[in-house]
Design an enzyme around this catalytic site. Structure first.
Site, PDB file in Angstrom:
ATOM      1  N   ALA A 193       0.831  -1.213   0.000  1.00  0.00           N
ATOM      2  CA  ALA A 193       0.000   0.000   0.000  1.00  0.00           C
ATOM      3  C   ALA A 193       0.860   1.255   0.000  1.00  0.00           C
ATOM      4  CB  ALA A 193      -0.925  -0.002   1.207  1.00  0.00           C
TER       5      ALA A 193
ATOM      6  N   GLY B 248       1.851   2.892  -2.707  1.00  0.00           N
ATOM      7  CA  GLY B 248       1.635   3.718  -3.900  1.00  0.00           C
ATOM      8  C   GLY B 248       0.972   5.039  -3.575  1.00  0.00           C
TER       9      GLY B 248
ATOM     10  N   ARG C  16      -3.247   9.447  -9.954  1.00  0.00           N
ATOM     11  CA  ARG C  16      -4.428   9.656 -10.809  1.00  0.00           C
ATOM     12  C   ARG C  16      -5.728   9.869 -10.033  1.00  0.00           C
ATOM     13  NH1 ARG C  16      -4.237   4.796 -14.763  1.00  0.00           N
ATOM     14  NH2 ARG C  16      -2.591   3.990 -13.398  1.00  0.00           N
TER      15      ARG C  16
ATOM     16  N   GLN D  65       8.032   1.607   3.539  1.00  0.00           N
ATOM     17  CA  GLN D  65       8.894   1.552   2.358  1.00  0.00           C
ATOM     18  C   GLN D  65       9.233   3.009   2.027  1.00  0.00           C
ATOM     19  OE1 GLN D  65       7.097   0.510  -1.397  1.00  0.00           O
ATOM     20  NE2 GLN D  65       9.001  -0.339  -2.216  1.00  0.00           N
TER      21      GLN D  65
ATOM     22  N   GLY E  76       9.680  -0.542  -6.379  1.00  0.00           N
ATOM     23  CA  GLY E  76       9.051  -1.677  -7.059  1.00  0.00           C
ATOM     24  C   GLY E  76       8.396  -2.651  -6.099  1.00  0.00           C
TER      25      GLY E  76
ATOM     26  N   GLY F  12      -3.139  -3.262  -1.594  1.00  0.00           N
ATOM     27  CA  GLY F  12      -4.069  -2.435  -0.814  1.00  0.00           C
ATOM     28  C   GLY F  12      -5.104  -1.708  -1.653  1.00  0.00           C
TER      29      GLY F  12
ATOM     30  N   LYS G 169     -36.066  12.356  18.510  1.00  0.00           N
ATOM     31  CA  LYS G 169     -34.659  12.234  18.895  1.00  0.00           C
ATOM     32  C   LYS G 169     -34.545  11.751  20.325  1.00  0.00           C
ATOM     33  CE  LYS G 169     -32.250  14.789  21.178  1.00  0.00           C
ATOM     34  NZ  LYS G 169     -31.560  15.865  21.916  1.00  0.00           N
TER      35      LYS G 169
ATOM     36  N   ASN H 293     -37.321  21.068  24.362  1.00  0.00           N
ATOM     37  CA  ASN H 293     -36.375  20.347  25.212  1.00  0.00           C
ATOM     38  C   ASN H 293     -35.126  21.158  25.528  1.00  0.00           C
ATOM     39  OD1 ASN H 293     -35.642  20.184  22.497  1.00  0.00           O
ATOM     40  ND2 ASN H 293     -34.433  18.332  22.841  1.00  0.00           N
ATOM     41  N   TYR H 294     -34.962  22.298  24.882  1.00  0.00           N
ATOM     42  CA  TYR H 294     -33.707  23.040  24.960  1.00  0.00           C
ATOM     43  C   TYR H 294     -33.995  24.459  25.425  1.00  0.00           C
ATOM     44  CZ  TYR H 294     -29.174  24.774  23.238  1.00  0.00           C
ATOM     45  OH  TYR H 294     -27.926  25.325  23.127  1.00  0.00           O
TER      46      TYR H 294
HETATM   47  C1  UD1 Z   1       1.946  -4.984 -11.007  1.00  0.00           C
HETATM   48  C2  UD1 Z   1       2.640  -6.271 -11.481  1.00  0.00           C
HETATM   49  C3  UD1 Z   1       2.006  -6.724 -12.797  1.00  0.00           C
HETATM   50  C4  UD1 Z   1       0.521  -6.942 -12.606  1.00  0.00           C
HETATM   51  C5  UD1 Z   1      -0.121  -5.680 -12.039  1.00  0.00           C
HETATM   52  C6  UD1 Z   1      -1.551  -5.975 -11.666  1.00  0.00           C
HETATM   53  C7  UD1 Z   1       4.968  -6.142 -10.762  1.00  0.00           C
HETATM   54  C8  UD1 Z   1       6.337  -5.801 -11.156  1.00  0.00           C
HETATM   55  N1  UD1 Z   1       4.044  -5.967 -11.696  1.00  0.00           N
HETATM   56  O1  UD1 Z   1       2.224  -4.006 -11.972  1.00  0.00           O
HETATM   57  O2  UD1 Z   1       2.607  -7.932 -13.220  1.00  0.00           O
HETATM   58  O3  UD1 Z   1      -0.083  -7.274 -13.842  1.00  0.00           O
HETATM   59  O4  UD1 Z   1       0.561  -5.235 -10.860  1.00  0.00           O
HETATM   60  O5  UD1 Z   1      -2.166  -4.808 -11.283  1.00  0.00           O
HETATM   61  O6  UD1 Z   1       4.727  -6.573  -9.664  1.00  0.00           O
HETATM   62  N2  UD1 Z   1       3.641  -0.887  -4.585  1.00  0.00           N
HETATM   63  C9  UD1 Z   1       4.326  -0.611  -3.410  1.00  0.00           C
HETATM   64  N3  UD1 Z   1       5.637  -0.240  -3.479  1.00  0.00           N
HETATM   65  C10 UD1 Z   1       6.293  -0.158  -4.667  1.00  0.00           C
HETATM   66  C11 UD1 Z   1       5.599  -0.453  -5.854  1.00  0.00           C
HETATM   67  C12 UD1 Z   1       4.280  -0.824  -5.773  1.00  0.00           C
HETATM   68  O7  UD1 Z   1       3.762  -0.667  -2.327  1.00  0.00           O
HETATM   69  O8  UD1 Z   1       7.467   0.174  -4.643  1.00  0.00           O
HETATM   70  C13 UD1 Z   1       2.244  -1.285  -4.506  1.00  0.00           C
HETATM   71  C14 UD1 Z   1       1.305  -0.309  -5.171  1.00  0.00           C
HETATM   72  O9  UD1 Z   1       0.808   0.638  -4.235  1.00  0.00           O
HETATM   73  C15 UD1 Z   1       0.187  -1.219  -5.667  1.00  0.00           C
HETATM   74  C16 UD1 Z   1       0.904  -2.512  -5.975  1.00  0.00           C
HETATM   75  O10 UD1 Z   1       2.086  -2.486  -5.232  1.00  0.00           O
HETATM   76  O11 UD1 Z   1      -0.779  -1.447  -4.685  1.00  0.00           O
HETATM   77  C17 UD1 Z   1       1.197  -2.683  -7.434  1.00  0.00           C
HETATM   78  O12 UD1 Z   1       1.987  -1.647  -7.891  1.00  0.00           O
HETATM   79  P1  UD1 Z   1       1.805  -1.009  -9.316  1.00  0.00           P
HETATM   80  O13 UD1 Z   1       2.766   0.090  -9.491  1.00  0.00           O
HETATM   81  O14 UD1 Z   1       0.394  -0.728  -9.586  1.00  0.00           O
HETATM   82  O15 UD1 Z   1       2.279  -2.225 -10.236  1.00  0.00           O
HETATM   83  P2  UD1 Z   1       1.982  -2.439 -11.764  1.00  0.00           P
HETATM   84  O16 UD1 Z   1       3.014  -1.746 -12.536  1.00  0.00           O
HETATM   85  O17 UD1 Z   1       0.583  -2.129 -12.052  1.00  0.00           O
END
Ligand code: UD1
Ligand code: MG
Length: 454
Positions: free
Chosen positions: A9, A11, A15, A73, A78, A101, A348, A383-384
Protein backbone atom coordinates in the site's frame (compact mmCIF):
# COMPACT_ATOMS: atom_id res chain seq x y z
CA UNK A 1 0.62 -24.12 7.60
CA UNK A 2 1.56 -20.71 8.96
CA UNK A 3 0.75 -17.66 6.88
CA UNK A 4 2.06 -14.12 6.67
CA UNK A 5 0.03 -11.73 4.53
CA UNK A 6 1.84 -8.76 3.04
CA UNK A 7 -0.43 -5.94 1.84
CA UNK A 8 1.27 -3.52 -0.52
CA UNK A 9 0.00 0.00 0.00
CA UNK A 10 2.91 2.33 -0.63
CA UNK A 11 1.64 3.72 -3.90
CA UNK A 12 0.73 7.37 -4.10
CA UNK A 13 -2.22 7.15 -6.44
CA UNK A 14 -1.44 10.22 -8.55
CA UNK A 15 -4.43 9.66 -10.81
CA UNK A 16 -6.87 10.04 -7.94
CA UNK A 17 -5.86 13.75 -7.91
CA UNK A 18 -6.30 13.77 -4.16
CA UNK A 19 -4.60 14.72 -0.91
CA UNK A 20 -5.83 11.45 0.55
CA UNK A 21 -3.59 8.39 0.03
CA UNK A 22 -5.22 6.20 -2.61
CA UNK A 23 -5.86 3.23 -0.33
CA UNK A 24 -7.90 5.43 2.01
CA UNK A 25 -10.50 6.36 -0.58
CA UNK A 26 -13.85 4.87 0.39
CA UNK A 27 -15.77 2.22 -1.46
CA UNK A 28 -19.23 1.68 0.05
CA UNK A 29 -18.18 3.77 3.08
CA UNK A 30 -15.10 1.65 3.82
CA UNK A 31 -11.59 2.50 2.65
CA UNK A 32 -10.01 0.37 -0.06
CA UNK A 33 -7.36 -0.92 2.31
CA UNK A 34 -9.96 -1.83 4.94
CA UNK A 35 -11.73 -3.99 2.38
CA UNK A 36 -8.44 -5.80 1.80
CA UNK A 37 -7.63 -6.05 5.51
CA UNK A 38 -11.10 -7.36 6.39
CA UNK A 39 -10.62 -10.15 3.87
CA UNK A 40 -7.08 -10.78 5.11
CA UNK A 41 -8.28 -11.04 8.71
CA UNK A 42 -10.87 -13.63 7.71
CA UNK A 43 -8.07 -15.78 6.31
CA UNK A 44 -6.74 -15.97 9.91
CA UNK A 45 -3.05 -15.59 9.07
CA UNK A 46 -0.40 -15.47 11.79
CA UNK A 47 0.53 -11.94 10.88
CA UNK A 48 -0.51 -9.16 8.50
CA UNK A 49 2.12 -6.71 7.29
CA UNK A 50 1.04 -3.42 5.79
CA UNK A 51 3.69 -1.86 3.60
CA UNK A 52 3.04 1.87 3.55
CA UNK A 53 4.79 4.85 2.07
CA UNK A 54 2.88 7.87 0.86
CA UNK A 55 0.65 9.38 3.58
CA UNK A 56 1.94 6.89 6.12
CA UNK A 57 0.55 8.56 9.24
CA UNK A 58 -2.91 8.80 7.72
CA UNK A 59 -2.80 5.17 6.62
CA UNK A 60 -1.71 4.08 10.10
CA UNK A 61 -4.44 6.09 11.81
CA UNK A 62 -7.10 4.73 9.48
CA UNK A 63 -6.06 1.13 10.10
CA UNK A 64 -5.33 1.37 13.82
CA UNK A 65 -8.24 -0.95 14.64
CA UNK A 66 -6.46 -3.92 13.03
CA UNK A 67 -3.63 -5.93 14.54
CA UNK A 68 -1.01 -5.10 11.92
CA UNK A 69 2.72 -4.90 11.58
CA UNK A 70 3.51 -1.66 9.80
CA UNK A 71 6.42 -1.68 7.41
CA UNK A 72 7.61 1.55 5.90
CA UNK A 73 8.89 1.55 2.36
CA UNK A 74 10.75 4.85 2.24
CA UNK A 75 11.58 4.66 -1.46
CA UNK A 76 9.20 3.21 -3.97
CA UNK A 77 11.54 0.91 -5.86
CA UNK A 78 9.05 -1.68 -7.06
CA UNK A 79 6.78 -4.45 -5.83
CA UNK A 80 9.72 -6.79 -5.14
CA UNK A 81 11.41 -4.10 -3.08
CA UNK A 82 8.15 -3.49 -1.21
CA UNK A 83 7.76 -7.15 -0.19
CA UNK A 84 11.45 -7.29 0.69
CA UNK A 85 10.87 -4.65 3.41
CA UNK A 86 8.64 -7.09 5.30
CA UNK A 87 10.86 -10.15 4.90
CA UNK A 88 13.18 -9.62 7.91
CA UNK A 89 10.15 -10.12 10.18
CA UNK A 90 8.71 -13.19 8.46
CA UNK A 91 9.84 -16.62 9.70
CA UNK A 92 11.20 -19.16 7.19
CA UNK A 93 8.44 -21.68 7.84
CA UNK A 94 5.71 -19.26 6.77
CA UNK A 95 3.87 -19.10 3.49
CA UNK A 96 3.71 -15.49 2.26
CA UNK A 97 0.58 -14.17 0.58
CA UNK A 98 0.92 -10.87 -1.28
CA UNK A 99 -2.16 -8.66 -1.64
CA UNK A 100 -2.52 -5.13 -3.01
CA UNK A 101 -4.07 -2.43 -0.81
CA UNK A 102 -5.85 -0.94 -3.81
CA UNK A 103 -7.55 -4.16 -4.97
CA UNK A 104 -10.55 -4.14 -2.65
CA UNK A 105 -13.03 -6.78 -3.77
CA UNK A 106 -11.14 -10.07 -3.95
CA UNK A 107 -13.40 -12.80 -2.63
CA UNK A 108 -12.42 -14.71 0.47
CA UNK A 109 -13.08 -18.06 -1.26
CA UNK A 110 -10.65 -17.21 -4.07
CA UNK A 111 -7.85 -16.60 -1.59
CA UNK A 112 -8.82 -19.58 0.55
CA UNK A 113 -8.34 -21.85 -2.47
CA UNK A 114 -4.84 -20.46 -2.92
CA UNK A 115 -4.05 -21.05 0.75
CA UNK A 116 -4.85 -24.73 0.40
CA UNK A 117 -1.79 -25.27 -1.80
CA UNK A 118 0.90 -27.65 -0.53
CA UNK A 119 3.79 -25.89 1.24
CA UNK A 120 6.39 -26.17 -1.47
CA UNK A 121 4.30 -24.56 -4.21
CA UNK A 122 3.94 -21.07 -5.61
CA UNK A 123 0.38 -19.91 -6.15
CA UNK A 124 -0.45 -17.22 -8.67
CA UNK A 125 -3.80 -15.58 -9.32
CA UNK A 126 -4.16 -14.81 -13.01
CA UNK A 127 -6.93 -13.68 -15.38
CA UNK A 128 -7.45 -13.67 -19.11
CA UNK A 129 -8.26 -10.23 -20.47
CA UNK A 130 -9.47 -9.23 -23.93
CA UNK A 131 -7.32 -6.14 -23.52
CA UNK A 132 -4.29 -7.09 -21.39
CA UNK A 133 -2.49 -3.75 -21.94
CA UNK A 134 -0.59 -2.55 -18.90
CA UNK A 135 -0.42 -5.85 -17.07
CA UNK A 136 2.40 -8.34 -16.57
CA UNK A 137 1.92 -11.24 -19.02
CA UNK A 138 2.00 -14.88 -17.93
CA UNK A 139 4.42 -16.71 -20.21
CA UNK A 140 3.83 -20.46 -20.42
CA UNK A 141 5.82 -23.30 -21.96
CA UNK A 142 4.40 -25.51 -24.71
CA UNK A 143 3.04 -27.87 -22.08
CA UNK A 144 1.25 -24.89 -20.45
CA UNK A 145 3.47 -24.61 -17.40
CA UNK A 146 4.14 -21.05 -16.19
CA UNK A 147 7.72 -20.07 -16.95
CA UNK A 148 7.90 -16.35 -16.14
CA UNK A 149 6.08 -13.03 -16.01
CA UNK A 150 6.98 -10.23 -18.38
CA UNK A 151 5.88 -6.69 -17.58
CA UNK A 152 4.13 -4.69 -20.32
CA UNK A 153 7.01 -2.24 -20.60
CA UNK A 154 9.52 -5.05 -21.08
CA UNK A 155 7.39 -7.11 -23.46
CA UNK A 156 8.01 -7.63 -27.14
CA UNK A 157 5.23 -7.81 -29.71
CA UNK A 158 4.61 -11.54 -29.33
CA UNK A 159 4.50 -11.40 -25.52
CA UNK A 160 2.15 -8.42 -25.68
CA UNK A 161 -0.32 -10.70 -27.48
CA UNK A 162 -0.62 -12.97 -24.43
CA UNK A 163 -4.01 -12.42 -22.83
CA UNK A 164 -3.33 -14.12 -19.51
CA UNK A 165 -2.10 -11.54 -17.00
CA UNK A 166 -0.75 -11.35 -13.49
CA UNK A 167 -3.18 -9.96 -10.90
CA UNK A 168 -0.31 -9.42 -8.45
CA UNK A 169 -1.81 -11.77 -5.87
CA UNK A 170 0.46 -14.69 -5.05
CA UNK A 171 1.54 -17.11 -2.35
CA UNK A 172 5.19 -18.13 -1.94
CA UNK A 173 7.11 -20.07 0.74
CA UNK A 174 9.00 -17.46 2.82
CA UNK A 175 12.27 -19.33 2.92
CA UNK A 176 12.56 -19.27 -0.87
CA UNK A 177 11.00 -15.85 -1.35
CA UNK A 178 13.65 -14.31 0.90
CA UNK A 179 16.39 -15.81 -1.25
CA UNK A 180 14.79 -14.92 -4.58
CA UNK A 181 13.99 -11.35 -3.58
CA UNK A 182 17.59 -10.75 -2.56
CA UNK A 183 18.65 -11.88 -6.02
CA UNK A 184 16.35 -9.40 -7.82
CA UNK A 185 17.86 -6.89 -10.23
CA UNK A 186 16.33 -3.69 -11.50
CA UNK A 187 17.79 -3.83 -15.00
CA UNK A 188 14.43 -3.49 -16.67
CA UNK A 189 12.44 -0.80 -18.47
CA UNK A 190 11.19 0.75 -15.19
CA UNK A 191 14.39 0.28 -13.15
CA UNK A 192 12.28 -1.39 -10.49
CA UNK A 193 12.70 -4.52 -8.41
CA UNK A 194 9.85 -6.61 -9.77
CA UNK A 195 8.18 -9.10 -7.48
CA UNK A 196 7.16 -10.88 -10.66
CA UNK A 197 10.77 -11.84 -11.33
CA UNK A 198 10.61 -14.41 -8.54
CA UNK A 199 8.47 -16.59 -10.82
CA UNK A 200 11.26 -17.51 -13.20
CA UNK A 201 13.52 -18.18 -10.20
CA UNK A 202 10.91 -20.52 -8.74
CA UNK A 203 10.62 -22.35 -12.05
CA UNK A 204 14.42 -22.72 -12.27
CA UNK A 205 14.47 -24.09 -8.73
CA UNK A 206 11.96 -26.72 -9.82
CA UNK A 207 9.06 -25.39 -7.77
CA UNK A 208 5.53 -25.99 -9.04
CA UNK A 209 3.73 -22.80 -10.03
CA UNK A 210 0.02 -23.31 -9.70
CA UNK A 211 -2.32 -20.70 -11.18
CA UNK A 212 -5.82 -19.83 -9.97
CA UNK A 213 -8.56 -17.77 -11.56
CA UNK A 214 -11.07 -15.57 -9.75
CA UNK A 215 -14.79 -15.94 -10.55
CA UNK A 216 -15.03 -12.40 -11.86
CA UNK A 217 -12.61 -9.79 -13.20
CA UNK A 218 -13.75 -7.22 -10.67
CA UNK A 219 -12.29 -9.38 -7.90
CA UNK A 220 -8.80 -8.50 -9.07
CA UNK A 221 -9.43 -5.01 -10.39
CA UNK A 222 -7.33 -2.29 -8.79
CA UNK A 223 -8.32 1.32 -8.32
CA UNK A 224 -6.14 3.93 -10.00
CA UNK A 225 -8.62 6.72 -10.62
CA UNK A 226 -12.10 7.76 -9.59
CA UNK A 227 -13.65 6.22 -12.67
CA UNK A 228 -12.37 2.79 -11.67
CA UNK A 229 -13.45 3.50 -8.10
CA UNK A 230 -17.01 4.24 -9.23
CA UNK A 231 -17.03 1.14 -11.43
CA UNK A 232 -16.05 -1.08 -8.50
CA UNK A 233 -18.58 0.64 -6.25
CA UNK A 234 -21.19 -0.23 -8.89
CA UNK A 235 -20.03 -3.83 -8.95
CA UNK A 236 -20.15 -3.98 -5.15
CA UNK A 237 -23.69 -2.55 -5.21
CA UNK A 238 -24.73 -5.17 -7.72
CA UNK A 239 -23.15 -7.98 -5.69
CA UNK A 240 -24.99 -6.85 -2.54
CA UNK A 241 -28.27 -6.69 -4.45
CA UNK A 242 -27.79 -10.18 -5.87
CA UNK A 243 -26.95 -11.60 -2.44
CA UNK A 244 -30.09 -10.03 -0.94
CA UNK A 245 -32.33 -11.40 -3.68
CA UNK A 246 -30.81 -14.86 -3.29
CA UNK A 247 -31.74 -14.71 0.39
CA UNK A 248 -35.35 -13.97 -0.54
CA UNK A 249 -35.52 -10.17 -0.41
CA UNK A 250 -37.62 -8.49 -3.10
CA UNK A 251 -35.85 -5.51 -4.61
CA UNK A 252 -38.10 -3.42 -6.84
CA UNK A 253 -34.96 -2.44 -8.77
CA UNK A 254 -31.65 -4.16 -7.91
CA UNK A 255 -29.78 -1.25 -9.54
CA UNK A 256 -31.24 1.22 -7.10
CA UNK A 257 -30.18 0.02 -3.65
CA UNK A 258 -26.95 0.77 -1.81
CA UNK A 259 -25.65 -1.27 1.08
CA UNK A 260 -22.69 0.52 2.65
CA UNK A 261 -22.09 -1.74 5.58
CA UNK A 262 -23.90 -4.89 6.61
CA UNK A 263 -27.57 -5.55 6.14
CA UNK A 264 -29.23 -8.61 7.61
CA UNK A 265 -32.75 -9.44 6.59
CA UNK A 266 -35.63 -11.68 7.62
CA UNK A 267 -38.03 -13.53 5.36
CA UNK A 268 -40.08 -11.76 2.67
CA UNK A 269 -38.62 -8.29 3.02
CA UNK A 270 -39.59 -5.82 0.30
CA UNK A 271 -37.38 -2.87 -0.58
CA UNK A 272 -38.50 -0.19 -3.02
CA UNK A 273 -36.17 1.99 -5.10
CA UNK A 274 -33.36 4.30 -3.92
CA UNK A 275 -32.94 2.96 -0.45
CA UNK A 276 -29.56 3.47 1.22
CA UNK A 277 -28.37 1.33 4.12
CA UNK A 278 -25.36 2.48 6.11
CA UNK A 279 -23.49 0.76 8.93
CA UNK A 280 -25.20 -2.18 10.57
CA UNK A 281 -28.85 -2.53 9.75
CA UNK A 282 -31.13 -5.43 10.68
CA UNK A 283 -34.56 -5.92 9.16
CA UNK A 284 -37.05 -8.41 10.60
CA UNK A 285 -39.48 -10.57 8.67
CA UNK A 286 -41.91 -8.98 6.21
CA UNK A 287 -40.44 -5.49 6.62
CA UNK A 288 -41.45 -3.11 3.81
CA UNK A 289 -39.32 -0.12 2.97
CA UNK A 290 -40.64 2.61 0.71
CA UNK A 291 -38.70 4.58 -1.87
CA UNK A 292 -35.96 7.14 -1.13
CA UNK A 293 -35.10 6.22 2.41
CA UNK A 294 -31.80 6.28 4.30
CA UNK A 295 -31.34 3.89 7.23
CA UNK A 296 -28.19 3.84 9.33
CA UNK A 297 -27.17 1.57 12.24
CA UNK A 298 -30.73 0.61 13.04
CA UNK A 299 -32.64 -2.49 14.12
CA UNK A 300 -36.08 -2.90 12.64
CA UNK A 301 -38.52 -5.56 13.87
CA UNK A 302 -40.98 -7.82 12.04
CA UNK A 303 -43.82 -6.38 9.97
CA UNK A 304 -42.57 -2.81 10.18
CA UNK A 305 -43.58 -0.60 7.28
CA UNK A 306 -41.44 2.36 6.35
CA UNK A 307 -43.24 4.63 3.89
CA UNK A 308 -41.23 6.70 1.38
CA UNK A 309 -38.70 9.44 2.12
CA UNK A 310 -37.59 8.69 5.67
CA UNK A 311 -34.20 9.18 7.34
CA UNK A 312 -33.61 6.81 10.23
CA UNK A 313 -30.39 6.58 12.22
CA UNK A 314 -29.20 4.69 15.27
CA UNK A 315 -32.68 3.65 16.31
CA UNK A 316 -34.46 0.54 17.45
CA UNK A 317 -37.88 0.08 15.89
CA UNK A 318 -39.93 -2.81 17.24
CA UNK A 319 -42.42 -4.97 15.37
CA UNK A 320 -45.39 -3.65 13.42
CA UNK A 321 -44.49 0.03 13.57
CA UNK A 322 -45.48 2.28 10.69
CA UNK A 323 -43.11 5.13 9.91
CA UNK A 324 -43.38 7.88 7.32
CA UNK A 325 -43.75 9.18 4.75
CA UNK A 326 -41.20 11.94 5.45
CA UNK A 327 -40.28 10.96 9.02
CA UNK A 328 -36.92 11.57 10.62
CA UNK A 329 -35.88 9.22 13.40
CA UNK A 330 -32.66 10.35 15.06
CA UNK A 331 -30.13 8.54 17.29
CA UNK A 332 -31.10 6.88 20.56
CA UNK A 333 -34.73 6.49 19.66
CA UNK A 334 -36.63 3.36 20.64
CA UNK A 335 -40.08 2.81 19.21
CA UNK A 336 -41.96 -0.09 20.80
CA UNK A 337 -44.41 -2.25 18.87
CA UNK A 338 -47.19 -0.76 16.77
CA UNK A 339 -46.07 2.83 17.07
CA UNK A 340 -47.16 5.10 14.21
CA UNK A 341 -44.97 7.99 13.20
CA UNK A 342 -46.26 10.13 10.38
CA UNK A 343 -45.16 12.88 8.04
CA UNK A 344 -42.83 15.66 9.11
CA UNK A 345 -42.28 14.15 12.52
CA UNK A 346 -38.80 14.24 14.07
CA UNK A 347 -37.98 12.06 17.06
CA UNK A 348 -34.66 12.23 18.89
CA UNK A 349 -33.30 10.41 21.94
CA UNK A 350 -36.72 9.27 23.03
CA UNK A 351 -38.57 6.11 23.87
CA UNK A 352 -42.12 5.64 22.66
CA UNK A 353 -44.17 2.78 24.10
CA UNK A 354 -46.57 0.45 22.35
CA UNK A 355 -49.38 1.67 20.16
CA UNK A 356 -48.64 5.38 20.42
CA UNK A 357 -49.41 7.65 17.44
CA UNK A 358 -47.40 10.71 16.49
CA UNK A 359 -48.95 11.32 13.14
CA UNK A 360 -48.16 14.79 11.87
CA UNK A 361 -45.70 17.68 12.14
CA UNK A 362 -44.17 17.07 15.57
CA UNK A 363 -40.81 17.25 17.33
CA UNK A 364 -40.29 14.80 20.17
CA UNK A 365 -36.85 15.07 21.78
CA UNK A 366 -35.38 13.75 25.06
CA UNK A 367 -38.75 12.24 25.92
CA UNK A 368 -40.33 9.17 27.43
CA UNK A 369 -43.69 8.63 25.83
CA UNK A 370 -46.03 5.98 27.26
CA UNK A 371 -48.27 3.46 25.55
CA UNK A 372 -51.42 4.26 23.53
CA UNK A 373 -50.69 7.96 23.61
CA UNK A 374 -52.03 10.27 20.92
CA UNK A 375 -49.77 13.18 20.10
CA UNK A 376 -51.73 15.74 18.08
CA UNK A 377 -50.45 17.49 14.98
CA UNK A 378 -47.85 20.16 15.58
CA UNK A 379 -46.88 19.08 19.10
CA UNK A 380 -43.41 20.20 20.10
CA UNK A 381 -41.33 19.20 23.08
CA UNK A 382 -39.36 22.33 23.95
CA UNK A 383 -36.38 20.35 25.21
CA UNK A 384 -33.71 23.04 24.96
CA UNK A 385 -33.58 26.21 27.03
CA UNK A 386 -30.70 27.66 25.08
CA UNK A 387 -28.13 26.07 27.38
CA UNK A 388 -29.30 22.64 28.48
CA UNK A 389 -31.55 19.83 27.31
CA UNK A 390 -34.44 18.72 29.49
CA UNK A 391 -36.76 15.72 29.61
CA UNK A 392 -40.42 15.36 28.84
CA UNK A 393 -42.29 12.44 30.40
CA UNK A 394 -45.70 11.50 29.04
CA UNK A 395 -47.72 8.72 30.74
CA UNK A 396 -49.80 5.99 29.11
CA UNK A 397 -53.10 6.91 27.42
CA UNK A 398 -52.35 10.62 27.37
CA UNK A 399 -54.08 12.71 24.70
CA UNK A 400 -52.12 15.76 23.58
CA UNK A 401 -54.21 18.20 21.53
CA UNK A 402 -52.79 19.74 18.37
CA UNK A 403 -50.35 22.63 18.35
CA UNK A 404 -49.12 22.08 21.88
CA UNK A 405 -45.76 23.00 23.36
CA UNK A 406 -44.49 20.87 26.21
CA UNK A 407 -41.83 22.97 27.89
CA UNK A 408 -39.32 20.60 29.47
CA UNK A 409 -38.62 19.52 32.11
CA UNK A 410 -42.26 18.57 32.33
CA UNK A 411 -44.42 15.56 33.09
CA UNK A 412 -47.90 14.61 31.90
CA UNK A 413 -49.55 12.02 34.14
CA UNK A 414 -51.26 8.89 32.90
CA UNK A 415 -54.52 9.40 31.06
CA UNK A 416 -54.25 13.22 31.16
CA UNK A 417 -55.69 15.33 28.35
CA UNK A 418 -54.12 18.48 26.97
CA UNK A 419 -56.42 20.84 25.10
CA UNK A 420 -55.30 22.00 21.68
CA UNK A 421 -53.01 25.00 21.49
CA UNK A 422 -51.59 24.57 24.99
CA UNK A 423 -48.22 25.69 26.35
CA UNK A 424 -47.57 23.30 29.22
CA UNK A 425 -44.89 24.35 31.67
CA UNK A 426 -45.95 22.49 34.82
CA UNK A 427 -46.80 18.91 35.66
CA UNK A 428 -50.28 17.76 34.62
CA UNK A 429 -51.64 15.19 37.07
CA UNK A 430 -52.98 11.85 35.93
CA UNK A 431 -56.50 12.02 34.55
CA UNK A 432 -56.59 15.86 34.52
CA UNK A 433 -57.45 18.13 31.63
CA UNK A 434 -55.08 21.02 31.04
CA UNK A 435 -56.08 23.98 28.88
CA UNK A 436 -53.91 27.09 28.56
CA UNK A 437 -55.71 28.95 25.80
CA UNK A 438 -57.45 32.22 26.65
CA UNK A 439 -61.23 32.02 26.56
CA UNK A 440 -62.76 32.56 23.12
CA UNK A 441 -64.36 35.94 22.57
CA UNK A 442 -66.92 36.54 19.80
CA UNK A 443 -68.11 39.90 18.55
CA UNK A 444 -71.38 39.72 16.67
CA UNK A 445 -71.98 41.37 13.28
CA UNK A 446 -68.31 42.12 12.74
CA UNK A 447 -67.65 44.46 9.84
CA UNK A 448 -64.42 43.73 8.00
CA UNK A 449 -62.52 46.75 6.68
CA UNK A 450 -63.34 47.66 3.07
CA UNK A 451 -60.85 48.79 0.49
CA UNK A 452 -60.65 52.57 0.08
CA UNK A 453 -61.13 53.66 -3.56
CA UNK A 454 -58.39 56.01 -4.82
C1 UD1 B 1 1.95 -4.98 -11.01
C2 UD1 B 1 2.64 -6.27 -11.48
C3 UD1 B 1 2.01 -6.72 -12.80
C4 UD1 B 1 0.52 -6.94 -12.61
C5 UD1 B 1 -0.12 -5.68 -12.04
C6 UD1 B 1 -1.55 -5.98 -11.67
C7 UD1 B 1 4.97 -6.14 -10.76
C8 UD1 B 1 6.34 -5.80 -11.16
N1 UD1 B 1 4.04 -5.97 -11.70
O1 UD1 B 1 2.22 -4.01 -11.97
O2 UD1 B 1 2.61 -7.93 -13.22
O3 UD1 B 1 -0.08 -7.27 -13.84
O4 UD1 B 1 0.56 -5.24 -10.86
O5 UD1 B 1 -2.17 -4.81 -11.28
O6 UD1 B 1 4.73 -6.57 -9.66
N2 UD1 B 1 3.64 -0.89 -4.58
C9 UD1 B 1 4.33 -0.61 -3.41
N3 UD1 B 1 5.64 -0.24 -3.48
C10 UD1 B 1 6.29 -0.16 -4.67
C11 UD1 B 1 5.60 -0.45 -5.85
C12 UD1 B 1 4.28 -0.82 -5.77
O7 UD1 B 1 3.76 -0.67 -2.33
O8 UD1 B 1 7.47 0.17 -4.64
C13 UD1 B 1 2.24 -1.28 -4.51
C14 UD1 B 1 1.30 -0.31 -5.17
O9 UD1 B 1 0.81 0.64 -4.23
C15 UD1 B 1 0.19 -1.22 -5.67
C16 UD1 B 1 0.90 -2.51 -5.98
O10 UD1 B 1 2.09 -2.49 -5.23
O11 UD1 B 1 -0.78 -1.45 -4.69
C17 UD1 B 1 1.20 -2.68 -7.43
O12 UD1 B 1 1.99 -1.65 -7.89
P1 UD1 B 1 1.80 -1.01 -9.32
O13 UD1 B 1 2.77 0.09 -9.49
O14 UD1 B 1 0.39 -0.73 -9.59
O15 UD1 B 1 2.28 -2.23 -10.24
P2 UD1 B 1 1.98 -2.44 -11.76
O16 UD1 B 1 3.01 -1.75 -12.54
O17 UD1 B 1 0.58 -2.13 -12.05
MG1 MG C 1 -1.03 -1.21 -11.08
Amino acid sequence: MKYSIVVLAAGQGTRMCSDLPKVLHPLADKSLVEHVLDTAVQLTPDCIYLVYGHGGELVKAATAHYALSYIEQTERLGTGHAVMQAMPDIPDNHQVMVLYGDVPLTKLETLQKMMQLPANTLGLLTVKLDNPTGYGRIVRTLDHKVSRIVEEKDADVSIKKIKEVNTGIMTVPAVHLRQWLSALKNDNAQNEYYLTDVISQAVEAGMTVQTFEPDTLEEVQGVNDRIQLAALEGYHRQQCAMALMRKGVTLRDPARIDVRGSLSTGQDVLIDVNVLFEGEVTLGHRVKIGANTVIRNTRIGDDVEILPNCVIEEAVIDAACRIGPFSRIRPDTHLSTQVHVGNFVEIKKSSVAQGTKISHLSYIGDSEVGAEVNIGAGTITCNYDGANKHKTIIGDHVFVGSDTQLVAPVEIGEGATIGAGATITRKVEAGHLAITRSPQKTIPNWQRPVKVKK
